[in-house]
Design a protein around this motif. Structure first.
Motif, PDB file in Angstrom:
ATOM      1  N   LEU A   1     -13.048  16.547 -30.860  1.00  0.00           N
ATOM      2  CA  LEU A   1     -13.269  17.321 -32.097  1.00  0.00           C
ATOM      3  C   LEU A   1     -11.962  17.557 -32.850  1.00  0.00           C
ATOM      4  O   LEU A   1     -11.874  17.306 -34.055  1.00  0.00           O
ATOM      5  N   TYR A   2     -10.933  18.009 -32.146  1.00  0.00           N
ATOM      6  CA  TYR A   2      -9.689  18.396 -32.833  1.00  0.00           C
ATOM      7  C   TYR A   2      -8.875  17.175 -33.261  1.00  0.00           C
ATOM      8  O   TYR A   2      -8.236  17.189 -34.304  1.00  0.00           O
ATOM      9  N   PHE A   3      -8.921  16.120 -32.478  1.00  0.00           N
ATOM     10  CA  PHE A   3      -8.181  14.908 -32.854  1.00  0.00           C
ATOM     11  C   PHE A   3      -8.734  14.329 -34.155  1.00  0.00           C
ATOM     12  O   PHE A   3      -7.991  13.835 -34.999  1.00  0.00           O
ATOM     13  N   GLU A   4     -10.040  14.432 -34.319  1.00  0.00           N
ATOM     14  CA  GLU A   4     -10.654  13.910 -35.542  1.00  0.00           C
ATOM     15  C   GLU A   4     -10.494  14.882 -36.709  1.00  0.00           C
ATOM     16  O   GLU A   4     -10.269  14.464 -37.849  1.00  0.00           O
ATOM     17  N   ALA A   5     -10.575  16.183 -36.442  1.00  0.00           N
ATOM     18  CA  ALA A   5     -10.601  17.169 -37.534  1.00  0.00           C
ATOM     19  C   ALA A   5      -9.213  17.502 -38.076  1.00  0.00           C
ATOM     20  O   ALA A   5      -9.074  17.818 -39.257  1.00  0.00           O
ATOM     21  N   LEU A   6      -8.204  17.468 -37.224  1.00  0.00           N
ATOM     22  CA  LEU A   6      -6.865  17.876 -37.677  1.00  0.00           C
ATOM     23  C   LEU A   6      -6.115  16.653 -38.207  1.00  0.00           C
ATOM     24  O   LEU A   6      -6.065  15.623 -37.526  1.00  0.00           O
ATOM     25  N   PRO A   7      -5.517  16.770 -39.386  1.00  0.00           N
ATOM     26  CA  PRO A   7      -4.810  15.621 -39.954  1.00  0.00           C
ATOM     27  C   PRO A   7      -3.468  15.367 -39.274  1.00  0.00           C
ATOM     28  O   PRO A   7      -2.871  16.287 -38.700  1.00  0.00           O
ATOM     29  N   GLU A   8      -3.021  14.122 -39.361  1.00  0.00           N
ATOM     30  CA  GLU A   8      -1.668  13.720 -38.946  1.00  0.00           C
ATOM     31  C   GLU A   8      -1.376  13.982 -37.470  1.00  0.00           C
ATOM     32  O   GLU A   8      -0.314  14.489 -37.115  1.00  0.00           O
ATOM     33  N   LEU A   9      -2.330  13.659 -36.619  1.00  0.00           N
ATOM     34  CA  LEU A   9      -2.088  13.734 -35.166  1.00  0.00           C
ATOM     35  C   LEU A   9      -2.092  12.322 -34.586  1.00  0.00           C
ATOM     36  O   LEU A   9      -2.861  11.468 -35.030  1.00  0.00           O
ATOM     37  N   ASN A  10      -1.254  12.079 -33.592  1.00  0.00           N
ATOM     38  CA  ASN A  10      -1.367  10.835 -32.832  1.00  0.00           C
ATOM     39  C   ASN A  10      -1.746  11.084 -31.376  1.00  0.00           C
ATOM     40  O   ASN A  10      -1.967  10.133 -30.621  1.00  0.00           O
ATOM     41  N   TRP A  11      -1.833  12.374 -30.984  1.00  0.00           N
ATOM     42  CA  TRP A  11      -2.239  12.687 -29.608  1.00  0.00           C
ATOM     43  C   TRP A  11      -2.735  14.139 -29.581  1.00  0.00           C
ATOM     44  O   TRP A  11      -2.150  15.011 -30.238  1.00  0.00           O
ATOM     45  N   PHE A  12      -3.809  14.364 -28.837  1.00  0.00           N
ATOM     46  CA  PHE A  12      -4.295  15.741 -28.620  1.00  0.00           C
ATOM     47  C   PHE A  12      -4.939  15.758 -27.245  1.00  0.00           C
ATOM     48  O   PHE A  12      -5.822  14.945 -26.946  1.00  0.00           O
ATOM     49  N   GLY A  13      -4.481  16.653 -26.383  1.00  0.00           N
ATOM     50  CA  GLY A  13      -5.099  16.678 -25.059  1.00  0.00           C
ATOM     51  C   GLY A  13      -4.575  17.789 -24.179  1.00  0.00           C
ATOM     52  O   GLY A  13      -3.966  18.748 -24.655  1.00  0.00           O
ATOM     53  N   PHE A  14      -4.822  17.616 -22.883  1.00  0.00           N
ATOM     54  CA  PHE A  14      -4.614  18.697 -21.924  1.00  0.00           C
ATOM     55  C   PHE A  14      -3.858  18.226 -20.690  1.00  0.00           C
ATOM     56  O   PHE A  14      -3.994  17.070 -20.264  1.00  0.00           O
ATOM     57  N   TYR A  15      -3.077  19.131 -20.134  1.00  0.00           N
ATOM     58  CA  TYR A  15      -2.516  18.977 -18.788  1.00  0.00           C
ATOM     59  C   TYR A  15      -2.931  20.199 -17.982  1.00  0.00           C
ATOM     60  O   TYR A  15      -2.890  21.327 -18.486  1.00  0.00           O
ATOM     61  N   PHE A  16      -3.329  19.984 -16.730  1.00  0.00           N
ATOM     62  CA  PHE A  16      -3.731  21.082 -15.847  1.00  0.00           C
ATOM     63  C   PHE A  16      -2.633  21.357 -14.821  1.00  0.00           C
ATOM     64  O   PHE A  16      -2.020  20.417 -14.285  1.00  0.00           O
ATOM     65  N   LEU A  17      -2.418  22.632 -14.538  1.00  0.00           N
ATOM     66  CA  LEU A  17      -1.401  23.013 -13.559  1.00  0.00           C
ATOM     67  C   LEU A  17      -1.922  22.757 -12.148  1.00  0.00           C
ATOM     68  O   LEU A  17      -2.984  23.252 -11.769  1.00  0.00           O
ATOM     69  N   ARG A  18      -1.163  21.958 -11.397  1.00  0.00           N
ATOM     70  CA  ARG A  18      -1.471  21.743  -9.969  1.00  0.00           C
ATOM     71  C   ARG A  18      -0.178  21.987  -9.224  1.00  0.00           C
ATOM     72  O   ARG A  18       0.727  21.132  -9.275  1.00  0.00           O
ATOM     73  N   GLY A  19      -0.074  23.126  -8.558  1.00  0.00           N
ATOM     74  CA  GLY A  19       1.180  23.469  -7.889  1.00  0.00           C
ATOM     75  C   GLY A  19       2.278  23.616  -8.911  1.00  0.00           C
ATOM     76  O   GLY A  19       2.168  24.393  -9.855  1.00  0.00           O
ATOM     77  N   GLU A  20       3.339  22.823  -8.763  1.00  0.00           N
ATOM     78  CA  GLU A  20       4.491  22.900  -9.677  1.00  0.00           C
ATOM     79  C   GLU A  20       4.472  21.768 -10.698  1.00  0.00           C
ATOM     80  O   GLU A  20       5.479  21.495 -11.340  1.00  0.00           O
ATOM     81  N   GLU A  21       3.329  21.104 -10.830  1.00  0.00           N
ATOM     82  CA  GLU A  21       3.226  19.979 -11.763  1.00  0.00           C
ATOM     83  C   GLU A  21       2.096  20.198 -12.749  1.00  0.00           C
ATOM     84  O   GLU A  21       1.083  20.849 -12.427  1.00  0.00           O
ATOM     85  N   LEU A  22       2.262  19.581 -13.924  1.00  0.00           N
ATOM     86  CA  LEU A  22       1.163  19.502 -14.889  1.00  0.00           C
ATOM     87  C   LEU A  22       0.581  18.096 -14.781  1.00  0.00           C
ATOM     88  O   LEU A  22       1.321  17.106 -14.839  1.00  0.00           O
ATOM     89  N   VAL A  23      -0.738  18.023 -14.606  1.00  0.00           N
ATOM     90  CA  VAL A  23      -1.392  16.728 -14.401  1.00  0.00           C
ATOM     91  C   VAL A  23      -2.320  16.454 -15.582  1.00  0.00           C
ATOM     92  O   VAL A  23      -3.075  17.337 -16.014  1.00  0.00           O
ATOM     93  N   LEU A  24      -2.247  15.217 -16.076  1.00  0.00           N
ATOM     94  CA  LEU A  24      -2.983  14.810 -17.273  1.00  0.00           C
ATOM     95  C   LEU A  24      -4.482  15.075 -17.155  1.00  0.00           C
ATOM     96  O   LEU A  24      -5.105  14.784 -16.130  1.00  0.00           O
ATOM     97  N   GLY A  25      -5.045  15.635 -18.210  1.00  0.00           N
ATOM     98  CA  GLY A  25      -6.492  15.860 -18.316  1.00  0.00           C
ATOM     99  C   GLY A  25      -7.059  15.071 -19.477  1.00  0.00           C
ATOM    100  O   GLY A  25      -6.426  14.116 -19.961  1.00  0.00           O
ATOM    101  N   PRO A  26      -8.225  15.460 -19.988  1.00  0.00           N
ATOM    102  CA  PRO A  26      -8.845  14.737 -21.095  1.00  0.00           C
ATOM    103  C   PRO A  26      -7.952  14.734 -22.334  1.00  0.00           C
ATOM    104  O   PRO A  26      -7.294  15.738 -22.625  1.00  0.00           O
ATOM    105  N   PHE A  27      -7.945  13.622 -23.062  1.00  0.00           N
ATOM    106  CA  PHE A  27      -7.121  13.535 -24.270  1.00  0.00           C
ATOM    107  C   PHE A  27      -7.658  12.458 -25.197  1.00  0.00           C
ATOM    108  O   PHE A  27      -8.498  11.643 -24.812  1.00  0.00           O
TER     109      PHE A  27
END
Ligand code: SME
Length: 167
Positions: A43-69
């Motif tokens: 939704l946000y990648f399509e609705a917001l202008p001038e983006l080349n990436w929109f997504g999430f990282y989830f905290l696992r311990g001391e790391e952020l791990v890639l989520g949906p994007f």
């Protein structure tokens, strides 16, 4: 043929209010955290202008791990000590970077990125992960984007069950 997106009708904050209401409706009937992040990214990648990436990282311990994007393939694991994402996670605050080349430690996943905003996903005091948006234009993100995306992050957290994702 590429058809440019129409300019915002109304102010940026009004546009975020409308978009965030759409998000609340979209997520209303579902509590799965991955499904909700995936639909929010679309939704946000399509609705917001001038983006080349929109997504999430989830905290696992001391790391952020890639989520949906949406966007180009991205780094999978980011230590919380690194990058714009790590800074937002450590400080539990939104970080706006007007020029990624001037941010020491910026992690370039897509060489086209010129500016970035990262918003922590907070359930009260508990950090679940971060929301990250990149733009190919310098100075793309301002205080209206920070306020709009922080409100969106709260809608996401309150609408979703992340218990099997973070920790
Ligand atoms: N630029 C981020 C890394 C994630 S990508 O932008 C998708 C950072 O410096 O943390």
């Amino acid at each position: 043929m590429h058809v440019p997106k129409p300019p915002f009708a109304g102010s940026k904050s009004e546009r975020y209010a409308e978009l965030n209401a759409q998000l609340a409706a979209l997520l209303g009937a579902e509590r799965d955290g991955v499904a909700n992040c995936a639909n929010m990214a679309a939704l946000y990648f399509e609705a917001l202008p001038e983006l080349n990436w929109f997504g999430f990282y989830f905290l696992r311990g001391e790391e952020l791990v890639l989520g949906p994007f949406q966007g180009k393939v991205a780094c999978v694991r980011i230590p919380v000590t690194r990058g714009v994402c790590g800074a937002a996670a450590r400080e539990r605050k939104t970080v706006v970077v007007p020029d990624v080349q001037a941010f020491a430690g910026h992690i370039a996943c897509d060489a086209a990125s010129r500016s970035e905003i990262v918003v922590p996903l907070l359930d009260g005091a508990r950090l679940l992960g971060v929301l990250d948006a990149d733009s190919p234009r310098q100075n793309r993100f301002d205080a209206d984007d920070a306020a709009g995306l922080e409100a969106a992050a709260q809608i996401l957290v309150q609408s979703s069950d992340f218990s099997r994702l973070s920790g």
